[in-house]
Design a protein around this motif. Structure first.
Motif, PDB file in Angstrom:
ATOM      1  N   GLY A  63       0.790  -1.228   0.000  1.00 50.94           N
ATOM      2  CA  GLY A  63       0.000   0.000   0.000  1.00 50.94           C
ATOM      3  C   GLY A  63       0.816   1.269   0.000  1.00 50.94           C
ATOM      4  N   SER A  64       2.132   1.167   0.122  1.00 49.01           N
ATOM      5  CA  SER A  64       2.980   2.359   0.078  1.00 49.01           C
ATOM      6  C   SER A  64       3.078   2.872  -1.354  1.00 49.01           C
ATOM      7  CB  SER A  64       4.364   2.049   0.640  1.00 49.01           C
ATOM      8  OG  SER A  64       5.004   1.050  -0.131  1.00 49.01           O
ATOM      9  N   LEU A  65       3.545   4.096  -1.492  1.00 53.48           N
ATOM     10  CA  LEU A  65       3.636   4.737  -2.802  1.00 53.48           C
ATOM     11  C   LEU A  65       5.056   4.671  -3.339  1.00 53.48           C
ATOM     12  CD1 LEU A  65       1.446   7.852  -2.004  1.00 53.48           C
ATOM     13  CD2 LEU A  65       0.981   6.254  -3.875  1.00 53.48           C
ATOM     14  N   ILE A  66       5.165   4.421  -4.642  1.00 53.40           N
ATOM     15  CA  ILE A  66       6.456   4.485  -5.330  1.00 53.40           C
ATOM     16  C   ILE A  66       6.343   5.549  -6.405  1.00 53.40           C
ATOM     17  CG2 ILE A  66       8.246   3.236  -6.565  1.00 53.40           C
ATOM     18  CD1 ILE A  66       7.065   0.640  -5.551  1.00 53.40           C
ATOM     19  N   ILE A  67       7.250   6.508  -6.378  1.00 52.19           N
ATOM     20  CA  ILE A  67       7.250   7.610  -7.338  1.00 52.19           C
ATOM     21  C   ILE A  67       8.524   7.535  -8.150  1.00 52.19           C
ATOM     22  CG2 ILE A  67       7.265  10.122  -7.640  1.00 52.19           C
ATOM     23  CD1 ILE A  67       5.954   8.639  -4.404  1.00 52.19           C
ATOM     24  N   TYR A  68       8.383   7.390  -9.461  1.00 51.70           N
ATOM     25  CA  TYR A  68       9.515   7.447 -10.382  1.00 51.70           C
ATOM     26  C   TYR A  68       9.481   8.830 -11.023  1.00 51.70           C
ATOM     27  CZ  TYR A  68       9.296   2.372  -9.861  1.00 51.70           C
ATOM     28  OH  TYR A  68       9.266   1.096  -9.349  1.00 51.70           O
ATOM     29  N   GLY A  69      10.559   9.595 -10.878  1.00 48.09           N
ATOM     30  CA  GLY A  69      10.455  10.964 -11.354  1.00 48.09           C
ATOM     31  C   GLY A  69      11.744  11.592 -11.820  1.00 48.09           C
ATOM     32  N   SER A  70      11.585  12.656 -12.589  1.00 47.94           N
ATOM     33  CA  SER A  70      12.718  13.471 -13.046  1.00 47.94           C
ATOM     34  C   SER A  70      12.976  14.541 -11.990  1.00 47.94           C
ATOM     35  CB  SER A  70      12.399  14.115 -14.394  1.00 47.94           C
ATOM     36  OG  SER A  70      11.223  14.921 -14.303  1.00 47.94           O
ATOM     37  N   THR A  71      13.396  14.085 -10.826  1.00 47.27           N
ATOM     38  CA  THR A  71      13.482  14.990  -9.686  1.00 47.27           C
ATOM     39  C   THR A  71      14.920  15.347  -9.341  1.00 47.27           C
ATOM     40  OG1 THR A  71      13.009  15.200  -7.319  1.00 47.27           O
ATOM     41  CG2 THR A  71      13.299  12.967  -8.166  1.00 47.27           C
ATOM     42  N   GLN A  72      15.127  16.597  -9.005  1.00 46.40           N
ATOM     43  CA  GLN A  72      16.453  17.037  -8.552  1.00 46.40           C
ATOM     44  C   GLN A  72      16.690  16.626  -7.107  1.00 46.40           C
ATOM     45  OE1 GLN A  72      17.498  21.109  -9.307  1.00 46.40           O
ATOM     46  NE2 GLN A  72      18.972  21.207  -7.645  1.00 46.40           N
ATOM     47  N   ASN A  73      15.635  16.674  -6.304  1.00 42.98           N
ATOM     48  CA  ASN A  73      15.767  16.389  -4.877  1.00 42.98           C
ATOM     49  C   ASN A  73      14.745  15.345  -4.457  1.00 42.98           C
ATOM     50  OD1 ASN A  73      17.849  18.254  -4.320  1.00 42.98           O
ATOM     51  ND2 ASN A  73      16.372  19.924  -4.423  1.00 42.98           N
ATOM     52  N   PRO A  74      15.089  14.061  -4.598  1.00 37.88           N
ATOM     53  CA  PRO A  74      14.118  13.010  -4.285  1.00 37.88           C
ATOM     54  C   PRO A  74      13.548  13.087  -2.875  1.00 37.88           C
ATOM     55  CG  PRO A  74      15.995  12.108  -5.478  1.00 37.88           C
ATOM     56  CD  PRO A  74      16.352  13.522  -5.151  1.00 37.88           C
ATOM     57  N   PHE A  75      14.361  13.483  -1.895  1.00 37.05           N
ATOM     58  CA  PHE A  75      13.855  13.532  -0.523  1.00 37.05           C
ATOM     59  C   PHE A  75      12.878  14.691  -0.338  1.00 37.05           C
ATOM     60  CE2 PHE A  75      17.815  11.132  -0.117  1.00 37.05           C
ATOM     61  CZ  PHE A  75      17.367  10.028   0.583  1.00 37.05           C
ATOM     62  N   ASN A  76      13.103  15.777  -1.039  1.00 38.61           N
ATOM     63  CA  ASN A  76      12.155  16.887  -0.993  1.00 38.61           C
ATOM     64  C   ASN A  76      10.850  16.501  -1.686  1.00 38.61           C
ATOM     65  OD1 ASN A  76      12.314  19.345   0.340  1.00 38.61           O
ATOM     66  ND2 ASN A  76      12.507  20.511  -1.544  1.00 38.61           N
ATOM     67  N   THR A  77      10.967  15.765  -2.790  1.00 36.37           N
ATOM     68  CA  THR A  77       9.777  15.261  -3.474  1.00 36.37           C
ATOM     69  C   THR A  77       8.994  14.336  -2.548  1.00 36.37           C
ATOM     70  OG1 THR A  77      10.894  15.423  -5.613  1.00 36.37           O
ATOM     71  CG2 THR A  77       8.982  13.970  -5.490  1.00 36.37           C
ATOM     72  N   ARG A  78       9.692  13.526  -1.780  1.00 34.93           N
ATOM     73  CA  ARG A  78       9.038  12.640  -0.817  1.00 34.93           C
ATOM     74  C   ARG A  78       8.244  13.457   0.204  1.00 34.93           C
ATOM     75  NH1 ARG A  78      12.135   8.577   3.349  1.00 34.93           N
ATOM     76  NH2 ARG A  78      13.043  10.583   3.948  1.00 34.93           N
ATOM     77  N   ARG A  79       8.807  14.569   0.671  1.00 34.63           N
ATOM     78  CA  ARG A  79       8.089  15.425   1.622  1.00 34.63           C
ATOM     79  C   ARG A  79       6.795  15.951   1.005  1.00 34.63           C
ATOM     80  NH1 ARG A  79      13.395  17.547   2.361  1.00 34.63           N
ATOM     81  NH2 ARG A  79      14.313  16.852   4.323  1.00 34.63           N
ATOM     82  N   ALA A  80       6.872  16.350  -0.263  1.00 37.14           N
ATOM     83  CA  ALA A  80       5.685  16.884  -0.931  1.00 37.14           C
ATOM     84  C   ALA A  80       4.594  15.834  -1.033  1.00 37.14           C
ATOM     85  CB  ALA A  80       6.070  17.392  -2.320  1.00 37.14           C
ATOM     86  N   VAL A  81       4.960  14.614  -1.395  1.00 41.05           N
ATOM     87  CA  VAL A  81       3.979  13.538  -1.519  1.00 41.05           C
ATOM     88  C   VAL A  81       3.364  13.222  -0.160  1.00 41.05           C
ATOM     89  CG1 VAL A  81       3.686  11.096  -2.072  1.00 41.05           C
ATOM     90  CG2 VAL A  81       5.047  12.571  -3.582  1.00 41.05           C
ATOM     91  N   ALA A  82       4.189  13.204   0.872  1.00 36.44           N
ATOM     92  CA  ALA A  82       3.667  12.950   2.220  1.00 36.44           C
ATOM     93  C   ALA A  82       2.671  14.031   2.624  1.00 36.44           C
ATOM     94  CB  ALA A  82       4.822  12.880   3.219  1.00 36.44           C
ATOM     95  N   ALA A  83       2.956  15.282   2.265  1.00 37.61           N
ATOM     96  CA  ALA A  83       2.036  16.376   2.597  1.00 37.61           C
ATOM     97  C   ALA A  83       0.711  16.224   1.858  1.00 37.61           C
ATOM     98  CB  ALA A  83       2.687  17.714   2.252  1.00 37.61           C
ATOM     99  N   ALA A  84       0.768  15.863   0.581  1.00 42.80           N
ATOM    100  CA  ALA A  84      -0.454  15.762  -0.221  1.00 42.80           C
ATOM    101  C   ALA A  84      -1.324  14.588   0.187  1.00 42.80           C
ATOM    102  CB  ALA A  84      -0.083  15.634  -1.704  1.00 42.80           C
TER     103      ALA A  84
END
Length: 752
Positions: free
Chosen positions: A193-214
Motif C-alpha cells: 500500500g505504500s507509494l512508489i514515485i519514479y520521477g525526473s526529480t532534482q531532490n528526491p527527498f524533498n519530493t518525498r516530503r511533498a507527496v507525504a504532505a499531499a
C-alpha cells in the motif's frame, strides 16, 4: 586528459538512447493525469464546474481542492488552489483519464467563474503603500523570513571619509531554466500500500516530503526513485514536488498507476524562475581607489509563492559586496510577492544577478575615479588573513587576484583593450573587452548543516556499487563519485556502478544544491572507502604474509611496495574478504563542523571554503541593428583539485552558454501578469551559433576543505559571465544597467 578523465558512468546509455527518463516509463493499467490551471493573474474563485468534463468517455477521476486527502499546500505552494488564485499557473483541478486525449478533452469542458482582484505586477508595485497585500505573513508584501541584513563598521563614518560617493541602480529579469526534459512522474502503489514515485526529480527527498504532505502518508510509506534527469539547474525542486503530490493523490483515489508529464508550456508557466532583482548600491572610496563604505538594498521578486528566498537571500547578503575588502558595510536583502510565477533556485542562487550589479558598479567606480578597472580591483581584493563583510577571517588560499591576472593574460586583455580604444567609433561594428571577478561560498555553509551520506559496497567478484544521497541531474556527479572511489582503491572506474537515488535505500542527505555534490557529497564516500580499504589491506596482508602497512593498491591489484611481483588481484582480495566473514558494505555520514552566524548583524563564518573565478568577455555590437554578439570568453577558476577533468570542462562550457543567454537574450515576457513566452519560439536561448570561442583554465590550489581538496564548480562557471559581458558592452560604449541587453536596449542607449 587521461582516459579516466573522459569516462562517464552513464555515457553509453545516454548516447545509445537506453537511459530511461520518467516520461519513458509505462506501467500496465496506468492513467494519464492532467492539471487544470486558472489562467488568471489574481482572482477569487466563484465557482468550478466539472459536470460536463465527467461525461467525457475515458475520464476516471476529477479532483478539486476539497477532495484532497490531506493538505492542499506543500510549504507555501498549493497542490490545488482554494478560494483564490494568485497567478496563472495555479492548479484548480486534477483529471485522471484512460488516455491523454480524454484528459485534454475533460480540461476543455471544465467551467470556472472568477472575480478579478487587483494584481501586483512588479516588485516596485509590491512595495507601494497602496499595493494589495497578497499574503498575511507581513503587513506588507515582503516574503516571510526573506530579510537578511549585514552590518559592519560605521556606514556614516565610511561615507564621510570617502572622497567620492557613487550611487547606481541595476536590474535583472526572470530567467527560465530551459532544461531539455520537462517535468514528469509516474506513481504506483507497492504490495503493502505504500507509494512508489519514479520521477525526473532534482531532490528526491524533498519530493518525498511533498507527496507525504499531499497524501497524509508517513515518510516511510513514500518511496521516490530518481530516473535519468534531462537537466534541472535548480528548477526541478518545487515543480516536481507539486507534480508528484498531485499524481499521488490521483493514484490513491483511482487505485491505479498515474503518469503525469508537463508540456513545455506547462513547465514554463508553473516552474520556478531565476529571481529578478533590483539593486540599489551606494559606494564610497578614497581618491586613490580604496573602498571605504558600501550601502546596498537588494530586492528580489518572489512571485505568487516563495520558499527559496529565505535561503537564497542569505547567500545573497554574504556575496553582496563581492570579493573586496570594505571596512564599513550596510546591506539589506529581502524579497516581495507579486502575481507572477514564483522565483526559485537556479544555477548560482542569486550570484549571477549580484555579480552583474556589483562588478558593473566596480567598473563605473573606476571610471569615476579615473582608474583602470584592474587597478581598482587589485587595490581592494580580499587576501588571505583578510576579513570579509560578514567578519569572517579567510584562512584558506584567497586567489581572487591570481585568477584575475591569469584570465587577463590568457585573454591578452591589455593589448586588446588598447586596440578597442583605438577603433573607429563611427564604424557599423564596434567591439569591447571587459571582465568580472567573483567568489562563491562552497556548499551550504552556515545556511544549513552540510551533512550528507553514502553507501559503498564491494561485491564478492570485486565489482563495486556506490550510492550517494545526492542526485546526478546530468552534471556528472555519479562519475565524479566513482572516480573518487577508483583513485582511492586503485581500481578501474569500469569496475564501479554508481546508482541513482532511491529514498528507501540511502540515508537522507539534504538537497542536491549549492554545488555541493562533490565538495560535500564526496566526503562520506571517501570515509567509506577508507573503511573498506582498511579491511581489504588486512585480508591481503594475511594472504601475502606481511603487514598491511607494506601494501599498496593500484592497477586493480594489491601488492607489496618493495616487491610488486608479490600481488593479488582486487577481485581475489574481495572474494577472500567475503569468505572470511568481513562486511564490505559500509554506510557513512559526513557532518561538518558548526559555523557561527548572527542573523541580526550578518556577522559570522559564512562558508568554510570559497571558489574564486574570473571571466573575460569580448563583444561586438552592430550599431545599425543593435545586435550584440559575444565573440570570445576566457575564464579561470580556482576550484581546488579537479576530480574529473571531462565533467569539469563540461560545466564550464555549459556555464558559459547559460551566462551568455542571461546577458543578451533571456527574459520572460508578461502581459498583465500572464507569461507570453511559453515556448522556445518566443523565449530565446543560445544556440550553437551564439556560443563564442571559449578558453578556460583550472587553477589548482591546496588547503581546501572539500572532498579530495575539491571546491564547488558547477555554479561558479556561470556566475561572472553576464557581468563580464556587461562590462565588455560598456567598453564598447553601451553601459546598460538592466539585463538582458536586448537589441532594443542597445539601440536606445546608442540614440541616447
Amino acid at each position: 586528459m587521461s582516459v579516466h578523465d573522459s569516462w562517464r558512468v552513464d555515457a553509453r546509455e545516454k548516447v545509445t538512447g537506453q537511459a530511461r527518463f520518467a516520461a519513458d516509463l509505462h506501467i500496465p493499467g496506468q492513467l494519464i493525469g492532467k492539471v487544470w490551471r486558472s489562467g488568471q493573474t489574481h482572482a477569487r474563485i466563484v465557482s468550478l464546474d466539472a459536470t460536463e468534463a465527467k461525461k467525457i468517455p475515458g475520464v476516471v477521476k476529477i479532483m478539486l481542492a476539497g477532495d484532497m486527502p490531506a493538505h492542499t499546500t506543500w510549504s507555501t505552494y498549493p497542490f490545488l488552489a482554494q478560494g483564490r488564485v494568485l497567478y496563472q499557473g495555479d492548479a484548480v483541478a486534477l483529471v485522471a483519464a484512460e488516455s491523454e486525449e480524454a484528459a485534454l478533452a475533460a480540461l476543455a469542458q471544465m467551467e470556472a467563474v472568477y472575480e478579478a482582484l487587483p494584481p501586483v505586477l512588479s516588485l516596485d508595485e509590491a512595495l507601494e503603500e497602496s499595493a494589495p497585500i497578497l499574503h498575511n505573513s507581513y503587513p506588507d508584501n515582503r516574503v516571510a523570513n526573506s530579510h537578511w541584513p549585514v552590518r559592519k563598521g560605521n556606514i556614516r563614518e565610511g561615507f564621510e571619509q570617502s572622497d567620492l560617493v557613487l550611487e547606481r541602480e541595476y536590474r535583472t529579469s526572470h530567467v527560465e531554466h530551459a532544461y531539455i526534459e520537462p517535468e514528469a512522474v509516474v506513481v504506483m502503489t507497492d504490495w503493502d500500500g505504500s507509494l512508489i514515485i519514479y520521477g525526473s526529480t532534482q531532490n528526491p527527498f524533498n519530493t518525498r516530503r511533498a507527496v507525504a504532505a499531499a497524501t497524509g502518508y508517513p515518510l516511510n510509506k513514500v518511496r521516490v526513485v530518481q530516473q535519468a534527469v534531462g537537466g534541472s539547474f535548480g528548477g526541478k525542486e518545487e515543480s516536481v514536488g507539486l507534480l508528484a503530490g498531485r499524481a499521488s493523490v490521483l493514484c490513491l483515489a483511482t487505485g491505479r498507476p498515474v503518469k503525469m508529464t508537463y508540456s513545455r508550456e506547462e513547465s514554463v508557466i508553473e516552474s520556478s524562475k531565476r529571481h529578478p532583482f533590483r539593486f540599489r548600491y551606494k559606494v564610497g572610496a578614497k581618491r586613490d581607489g580604496r573602498l571605504m563604505a558600501l550601502q546596498a538594498e537588494l530586492v528580489d521578486e518572489g512571485g505568487a509563492y516563495n520558499f527559496q528566498a529565505q535561503f537564497m537571500n542569505w547567500r545573497a547578503c554574504v556575496h553582496a559586496a563581492g570579493v573586496y575588502h570594505i571596512p564599513n558595510v550596510e546591506i539589506d536583502v529581502y524579497a516581495v510577492h507579486t502575481n507572477h510565477v514564483f522565483g526559485g533556485a537556479m544555477r548560482g542562487y542569486s550570484s549571477p544577478q549580484i555579480i552583474f550589479a556589483q562588478e558593473s558598479l566596480m567598473d563605473e567606480l573606476a571610471a569615476a575615479l579615473g582608474l583602470e578597472p584592474l587597478a581598482l580591483r587589485r587595490l581592494n581584493f580580499l587576501r588571505e588573513g583578510d576579513e570579509t563583510i560578514t567578519g569572517q577571517i579567510l584562512h584558506e588560499p584567497v586567489n581572487a587576484e591570481k585568477v584575475t591576472l591569469r584570465a587577463l593574460d590568457l585573454a591578452d586583455y591589455e593589448r586588446k583593450k588598447e586596440a578597442y580604444r583605438r577603433q573607429d567609433p563611427d564604424t557599423r561594428q564596434v567591439g569591447g573587452i571587459g571582465f568580472a571577478t567573483c567568489f562563491r561560498g562552497c556548499g551550504l555553509g552556515a545556511e544549513a548543516p552540510d551533512a550528507t551520506g553514502a553507501i559503498l559496497s564491494v561485491q564478492e567478484d570485486g565489482s563495486i556499487v556506490v550510492r550517494s544521497s545526492l542526485t546526478d541531474m546530468g552534471q556528472g556527479l555519479q562519475t565524479a563519485h566513482a572516480q573518487l572511489v577508483a583513485r582511492e582503491l586503485g581500481v578501474s572506474p569500469a569496475r564501479i556502478v554508481s546508482k541513482p537515488v532511491d529514498t528507501s535505500l540511502v540515508p537522507e542527505g539534504g538537497m542536491t544544491v549549492a554545488s555541493r555534490g562533490t565538495y560535500s557529497g564526496g566526503k562520506p564516500i571517501l570515509q567509506a572507502v577508507a573503511r573498506i580499504k582498511q579491511i581489504l589491506l588486512h585480508v591481503a596482508a594475511q594472504k601475502l604474509e606481511c603487514s598491511a602497512g607494506e601494501l599498496a593498491m593500484a592497477n586493480d591489484c594489491v601488492f607489496r611496495r618493495e616487491d610488486p611481483s608479490q600481488k593479488l588481484s582486487f577481485a581475489e582480495v574481495a572474494s577472500a574478504a567475503f569468505w572470511s566473514g568481513h562486511s564490505l558494505s559500509v554506510t557513512e555520514w559526513f557532518q561538518p563542523g558548526p559555523l557561527r552566524w548572527e542573523r541580526e548583524t550578518g556577522q559570522g563564518e559564512a562558508f568554510p571554503s570559497y571558489t574564486y573565478s574570473c571571466v573575460v568577455a569580448e563583444v561586438s555590437v552592430d550599431r545599425l541593428t543593435g545586435k550584440a554578439t559575444v565573440t570570445k570568453l576566457v575564464s579561470v577558476h580556482d576550484a581546488g583539485r579537479v576530480v574529473h577533468a571531462g565533467a569539469a570542462s563540461g560545466q564550464v562550457y555549459g556555464g558559459m552558454a547559460m551566462g551568455v543567454g542571461m546577458a543578451l537574450m533571456e527574459g520572460l515576457n508578461f502581459e498583465r501578469g500572464l507569461v507570453t513566452s511559453t515556448n522556445f519560439d518566443r523565449y530565446l536561448i543560445p544556440t550553437a551559433a551564439d556560443i563564442p570561442e571559449a578558453v578556460f583554465e583550472f587553477l589548482p590550489s591546496d588547503g581546501n576543505s572539500g572532498a579530495a581538496g575539491a571546491k564547488s564548480l558547477g555554479e561558479a562557471t556561470v556566475e561572472a559571465v553576464p557581468a563580464a559581458v556587461a562590462n565588455a558592452l560598456a567598453a564598447a560604449g553601451y553601459r546598460l544597467r538592466t539585463l538582458p541587453a536586448l537589441s532594443e536596449s542597445l539601440l536606445k542607449r546608442e540614440r541616447g
